[in-house]
Design a protein around this motif. Structure first.
Motif, short mmCIF file in Angstrom:
data_model
loop_
_atom_site.label_atom_id
_atom_site.label_comp_id
_atom_site.label_asym_id
_atom_site.label_seq_id
_atom_site.Cartn_x
_atom_site.Cartn_y
_atom_site.Cartn_z
N LEU A 271 51.94 30.69 40.72
CA LEU A 271 51.35 30.46 41.90
C LEU A 271 51.42 31.43 42.77
N GLU A 272 52.61 32.24 42.83
CA GLU A 272 52.94 33.44 43.77
C GLU A 272 51.81 34.50 43.14
N LYS A 273 51.89 34.80 41.53
CA LYS A 273 50.95 35.61 41.16
C LYS A 273 49.43 35.47 41.47
N LEU A 274 49.10 34.07 41.43
CA LEU A 274 47.78 33.76 41.80
C LEU A 274 47.40 34.11 43.11
N GLN A 275 48.45 33.65 43.89
CA GLN A 275 48.04 34.12 45.48
C GLN A 275 47.96 35.46 45.58
N ARG A 276 48.70 36.15 44.83
CA ARG A 276 48.68 37.79 45.30
C ARG A 276 47.01 38.33 44.67
N VAL A 277 46.37 37.59 43.57
CA VAL A 277 45.33 38.08 43.13
C VAL A 277 44.27 37.34 44.06
N GLU A 278 44.47 36.19 44.71
CA GLU A 278 43.45 35.77 45.75
C GLU A 278 43.49 36.71 46.84
N ASP A 279 44.63 37.23 47.27
CA ASP A 279 44.68 38.23 48.52
C ASP A 279 44.13 39.39 48.26
N LYS A 280 44.19 39.90 47.02
CA LYS A 280 43.58 41.25 46.63
C LYS A 280 42.09 41.00 46.58
N PHE A 281 41.53 39.84 46.03
CA PHE A 281 40.10 39.56 46.01
C PHE A 281 39.39 39.43 47.42
N ARG A 282 40.21 39.01 48.27
CA ARG A 282 39.75 38.92 49.87
C ARG A 282 39.81 40.30 50.46
N GLU A 283 40.70 41.06 49.96
CA GLU A 283 40.80 42.46 50.61
C GLU A 283 39.54 43.14 50.08
N ILE A 284 39.30 43.02 48.77
CA ILE A 284 38.07 43.96 48.11
C ILE A 284 36.69 43.40 48.73
N GLU A 285 36.61 41.97 48.95
CA GLU A 285 35.39 41.50 49.75
C GLU A 285 35.29 42.22 50.97
N SER A 286 36.35 42.39 51.72
CA SER A 286 36.35 43.05 53.19
C SER A 286 36.01 44.46 53.06
N GLN A 287 36.61 45.06 52.03
CA GLN A 287 36.23 46.49 51.81
C GLN A 287 34.70 46.72 51.58
N ARG B 196 32.79 54.62 44.61
CA ARG B 196 33.89 53.86 45.40
C ARG B 196 33.49 52.37 45.21
N PHE B 197 32.14 52.25 45.61
CA PHE B 197 31.57 50.87 45.59
C PHE B 197 31.32 50.38 44.25
N THR B 198 30.95 51.10 43.37
CA THR B 198 31.06 50.42 42.04
C THR B 198 32.44 50.11 41.33
N LYS B 199 33.12 51.00 41.52
CA LYS B 199 34.38 50.54 41.20
C LYS B 199 35.22 49.18 41.77
N LEU B 200 34.86 49.10 43.06
CA LEU B 200 35.39 47.88 43.66
C LEU B 200 34.48 46.79 43.40
N THR B 201 33.48 46.94 43.11
CA THR B 201 32.42 45.64 42.70
C THR B 201 32.93 45.37 41.23
N ARG B 202 33.24 46.10 40.35
CA ARG B 202 33.77 45.83 38.95
C ARG B 202 35.30 44.79 39.35
N GLU B 203 35.91 45.72 40.00
CA GLU B 203 37.19 45.06 40.03
C GLU B 203 37.12 43.47 40.87
N LEU B 204 36.15 43.26 41.64
CA LEU B 204 35.82 42.05 42.25
C LEU B 204 35.59 41.01 41.16
N ALA B 205 34.49 41.52 40.52
CA ALA B 205 33.97 40.77 39.46
C ALA B 205 34.92 40.24 38.30
N ALA B 206 35.81 41.30 38.06
CA ALA B 206 37.04 40.92 37.11
C ALA B 206 38.04 39.85 37.86
#
Length: 355
Positions: free
Chosen positions: A2-18, A30-40
């Motif tokens: 659950l801790e690992k999953l929460q870190r993934v969700e926090d990272k997801f929110r951070e990228i959405e904000s960026q 940079r935008f393309t790289k972040l978009t791919r990371e978000l999709a993953a």
């Protein structure tokens, strides 16, 4: 977990904000790289959010069972709780797999090279069979196949053929095809009806982008020549074919499939980058080569991975001990069952290594 999953969700929110930042939107790379990371990350986050809702509902139903005075309400809560526990059990199996480290190459296009091995003409014929099998599988997946170079034989088939497959996550599925494919059948050239065993090697390389591997133009020798084979007056009399030699490694790539010299050069460079990158990776992994041989889909081209037995109509994948009596369907591109089984075996192995 659950801790690992929460870190993934926090990272997801951070990228959405960026991605809402004008300065990042203006930076295409940079935008393309972040978009791919978000999709993953999105499939993991989506599952995790569903999982959290189930956990919350389980707590709510348990509380109802303890505090509710209405028997009918308690019965409803008990029924729902049983269903929720079943759903939770399924999520408990799926989520660890989603958390497995991703192969960074999985989303890439691939270069496939098929070469006839032991068996002469019969091996060349089977190389043609495998090319058709992969072409049909690619069509079923909605991928695009493009021949780079080929060396056909007079009786059909190929001594060797290389081609690209462009499509979503092509490498994630095709990577399991690297290795030696063995065929057992009566060759068309055999008059006595004896069964022969031949072999074909398949190499599947993730396409390397320019940022993945740096090739110094001064390290290249580029030769042009007239394309051979069918194609008519234009192809045979014009130097459109390209041969590129990477001097430091000795890797040679040639392409004559297009009528345009420029297009042939572009195709050849795609293959060259993939081969140079593959050579570098294999050199880095020499120290752990023995361990890699034990892994499903290790990509060791000397490893016999599959046998196609025509008299018995069966295909056996030796890495996972899977035998299917549907040879014709498989050679017509129906590879889903085999590849799904290989992916599952690979995931199971990685999960056991983590525990």
């Amino acid at each position: 977990m659950l801790e690992k999953l929460q870190r993934v969700e926090d990272k997801f929110r951070e990228i959405e904000s960026q991605l809402g930042d004008p300065s990042i939107i203006a930076d295409v790379e940079r935008f393309t790289k972040l978009t791919r990371e978000l999709a993953a990350l999105e499939p993991i986050v989506k599952k995790f959010r569903e999982y959290k809702k189930i956990l919350a509902q389980i707590d709510e139903d348990k509380n109802l069972l303890e505090t509710a005075g209405d028997e009918e309400l308690k019965n409803l809560a008990a029924e729902e709780l049983d269903e929720l526990k079943k759903s939770k059990s399924e999520f408990d199996k799926e989520l660890p797999i989603l958390l497995l480290p991703k192969d960074p190459n999985d989303e890439k296009n691939v270069i496939v090279e098929i070469r006839g091995g032991v068996g002469g003409d019969e091996a060349a014929l089977f190389a043609g069979d495998l090319f058709r099998m992969y072409t049909r599988y690619a069509e079923n997946q909605g991928w695009k196949v493009d021949i780079v170079d080929s060396n056909p034989t007079t009786i059909g088939g190929f001594k060797e053929i290389s081609f690209t497959i462009d499509g979503a996550a092509a490498y994630s599925k095709m990577k399991y095809e690297s290795g030696t494919h063995r065929v057992q059948r009566v060759p068309v050239t055999e008059s006595s009806g004896r069964i022969h065993t031949s072999a074909v090697t398949v190499a599947v390389l993730p396409e390397a982008e320019e940022v993945d591997v740096e090739i110094n133009p001064n390290d290249l020798r580029i030769d042009t020549y007239c394309a051979s084979g069918a194609g008519g007056q234009y192809v045979n009399r014009t130097e459109t074919a390209i041969r590129i030699t990477h001097l430091p490694s000795g890797i040679v790539v040639q392409c004559q499939d297009e009528k345009s010299q420029l297009k042939n050069k572009e195709k050849a460079m795609r293959v060259l980058r993939a081969r140079v990158r593959d050579l570098a990776v294999r050199e880095q992994n020499e120290a752990i080569a023995a361990d890699r041989k034990n892994q499903v889909g290790s990509g060791d081209r000397s490893e016999r991975i599959r046998t196609y037995n025509f008299p018995q109509g069966r295909v056996t994948d030796h890495r996972i001990g899977l035998t299917l009596h549907k040879l014709d369907a498989i050679l017509n591109g129906d590879l889903d069952e085999i590849i799904s089984a290989l992916i599952t075996a690979d995931q199971t192995k990685k999960l056991s290594e983590q525990n």
